[in-house]
Design a protein around this motif. Structure first.
Motif, PDB file in Angstrom:
ATOM      1  N   PHE A 104       0.769  -0.805   0.092  1.00 31.48           N
ATOM      2  CA  PHE A 104      -0.311  -0.134   0.286  1.00 31.48           C
ATOM      3  C   PHE A 104       1.194   1.250  -0.357  1.00 31.48           C
ATOM      4  O   PHE A 104       1.605   1.708   1.068  1.00 31.48           O
ATOM      5  N   THR A 105       0.849   2.742  -1.074  1.00 35.10           N
ATOM      6  CA  THR A 105       1.233   4.094  -0.712  1.00 35.10           C
ATOM      7  C   THR A 105      -0.194   4.654   0.022  1.00 35.10           C
ATOM      8  O   THR A 105       0.592   6.144   0.067  1.00 35.10           O
ATOM      9  N   PHE A 106      -0.751   4.455   0.146  1.00 31.50           N
ATOM     10  CA  PHE A 106      -1.634   5.126   1.351  1.00 31.50           C
ATOM     11  C   PHE A 106      -2.944   4.707   1.119  1.00 31.50           C
ATOM     12  O   PHE A 106      -3.361   3.052   1.309  1.00 31.50           O
ATOM     13  N   LEU A 107      -3.557   4.923   2.974  1.00 27.88           N
ATOM     14  CA  LEU A 107      -4.921   4.334   2.763  1.00 27.88           C
ATOM     15  C   LEU A 107      -6.398   4.746   2.773  1.00 27.88           C
ATOM     16  O   LEU A 107      -5.978   6.051   3.405  1.00 27.88           O
ATOM     17  N   PRO A 108      -7.309   5.059   2.337  1.00 26.60           N
ATOM     18  CA  PRO A 108      -8.207   5.737   2.193  1.00 26.60           C
ATOM     19  C   PRO A 108      -8.978   5.862   3.003  1.00 26.60           C
ATOM     20  O   PRO A 108      -9.878   5.196   3.079  1.00 26.60           O
ATOM     21  N   PHE A 109      -8.966   7.259   4.137  1.00 29.86           N
ATOM     22  CA  PHE A 109     -10.107   7.227   4.465  1.00 29.86           C
ATOM     23  C   PHE A 109     -10.244   9.049   5.231  1.00 29.86           C
ATOM     24  O   PHE A 109      -9.500   9.750   4.621  1.00 29.86           O
ATOM     25  N   SER A 110     -11.456   9.110   5.397  1.00 30.91           N
ATOM     26  CA  SER A 110     -11.396  10.329   6.203  1.00 30.91           C
ATOM     27  C   SER A 110     -11.577  10.525   7.296  1.00 30.91           C
ATOM     28  O   SER A 110     -12.714   9.778   8.177  1.00 30.91           O
ATOM     29  N   VAL A 111     -11.834  11.905   7.880  1.00 30.07           N
ATOM     30  CA  VAL A 111     -11.527  12.062   9.363  1.00 30.07           C
ATOM     31  C   VAL A 111     -13.341  13.485   9.332  1.00 30.07           C
ATOM     32  O   VAL A 111     -12.927  14.831   8.914  1.00 30.07           O
ATOM     33  N   GLU A 112     -13.883  13.351   9.757  1.00 35.96           N
ATOM     34  CA  GLU A 112     -14.823  14.172  10.109  1.00 35.96           C
ATOM     35  C   GLU A 112     -14.945  15.050  11.758  1.00 35.96           C
ATOM     36  O   GLU A 112     -15.088  13.537  12.688  1.00 35.96           O
ATOM     37  N   HIS A 113     -14.688  16.373  12.391  1.00 36.85           N
ATOM     38  CA  HIS A 113     -14.108  15.999  13.961  1.00 36.85           C
ATOM     39  C   HIS A 113     -15.967  17.254  13.676  1.00 36.85           C
ATOM     40  O   HIS A 113     -15.229  18.582  13.941  1.00 36.85           O
ATOM     41  N   GLN A 114     -16.147  16.618  14.917  1.00 35.59           N
ATOM     42  CA  GLN A 114     -17.909  17.995  15.682  1.00 35.59           C
ATOM     43  C   GLN A 114     -17.049  17.842  16.752  1.00 35.59           C
ATOM     44  O   GLN A 114     -15.916  17.553  17.585  1.00 35.59           O
ATOM     45  N   ALA A 115     -17.981  19.033  18.030  1.00 34.05           N
ATOM     46  CA  ALA A 115     -17.847  19.215  19.003  1.00 34.05           C
ATOM     47  C   ALA A 115     -17.953  18.015  19.668  1.00 34.05           C
ATOM     48  O   ALA A 115     -16.766  17.456  20.712  1.00 34.05           O
ATOM     49  N   GLU A 116     -18.788  16.810  19.805  1.00 38.01           N
ATOM     50  CA  GLU A 116     -18.353  16.020  20.408  1.00 38.01           C
ATOM     51  C   GLU A 116     -18.652  14.673  19.971  1.00 38.01           C
ATOM     52  O   GLU A 116     -18.953  13.500  20.471  1.00 38.01           O
ATOM     53  N   ILE A 117     -18.323  14.537  18.589  1.00 36.37           N
ATOM     54  CA  ILE A 117     -17.985  13.053  18.497  1.00 36.37           C
ATOM     55  C   ILE A 117     -16.605  13.481  17.195  1.00 36.37           C
ATOM     56  O   ILE A 117     -16.700  14.291  16.151  1.00 36.37           O
ATOM     57  N   LEU A 118     -16.160  12.076  16.794  1.00 34.93           N
ATOM     58  CA  LEU A 118     -14.798  12.219  16.056  1.00 34.93           C
ATOM     59  C   LEU A 118     -15.086  10.689  15.222  1.00 34.93           C
ATOM     60  O   LEU A 118     -15.309   9.916  15.807  1.00 34.93           O
ATOM     61  N   THR A 119     -15.558  11.072  13.420  1.00 34.85           N
ATOM     62  CA  THR A 119     -15.222  10.080  12.412  1.00 34.85           C
ATOM     63  C   THR A 119     -14.543  10.005  12.030  1.00 34.85           C
ATOM     64  O   THR A 119     -13.989  10.467  11.470  1.00 34.85           O
ATOM     65  N   LEU A 120     -14.439   7.956  11.992  1.00 36.49           N
ATOM     66  CA  LEU A 120     -12.988   7.918  10.205  1.00 36.49           C
ATOM     67  C   LEU A 120     -13.393   6.912  10.392  1.00 36.49           C
ATOM     68  O   LEU A 120     -14.234   6.250  10.849  1.00 36.49           O
TER      69      LEU A 120
END
Length: 179
Positions: A108-124
């Protein structure tokens, strides 16, 4: 498609933040693996790396807040450790057996993921093609884990279950999810 929900448990220690939860789901469809983590609670007390403009492969991501999972081949000692930082940095290691033969997985040369950070929740969210390392018909065993570093520099270790006397994500009997 095989999909399962999960809830991680902290290793018993005196340094836990109250009202923090880590839940999510994992699914496998042929060679495609999808995993979502939801870190909920008072995130102001947790050190969460800011998103990087240039996310790269990095070592020792587990020194800070880091989402991890382990993929083992059914009936084999071989496994992989995936590390995902809220900043977008990542790494992937291959092991021949329990903590043995650790090598950077170069498939693997990269891993396709996203992160969303809100006040009381972090989602990956990660959606990765495992075909580079696991044949689609090969059953896998998965351990889902997270390291949480607090602003007071206390660290807690979260997993589906803790099967050892110490927090140890590499113990094969903690790879509970079969996909």
């Amino acid at each position: 498609m095989n999909e399962q929900k999960f809830s991680l448990q902290p290793f018993k220690s005196g340094n836990l933040l109250p009202n923090v939860q880590i839940t999510g789901n994992i699914a496998r469809n042929d060679h495609q693996l999808t995993i979502t983590y939801n870190l909920r609670g008072d995130l102001t007390e947790i050190i969460i790396a800011s998103p990087s403009d240039t996310p790269t492969r990095k070592d020792e991501l587990w020194q800070d807040t880091c989402f991890e999972f382990f993929v083992g081949l059914k009936d084999s000692q071989r496994y992989w450790e995936f590390n995902l930082s809220p900043a977008g940095h990542w790494n992937l290691y291959r092991f021949a057996g329990y903590r043995q033969g650790m090598q950077v997985e170069t498939a693997f040369t990269f891993l396709p993921f996203s992160v969303e950070h809100q006040a009381e929740i972090l989602t990956l969210n990660l959606d990765v093609d495992l075909a580079k390392i696991v044949p689609s018909e090969q059953a896998i065993d998965v351990a889902i884990t997270t390291v949480v570093k607090q602003k007071n520099h206390q660290v807690s270790y979260w997993a589906l279950a803790h099967t050892g006397a110490e927090a140890d994500f590499h113990l094969r009997d903690s790879f509970f999810i079969r996909l």
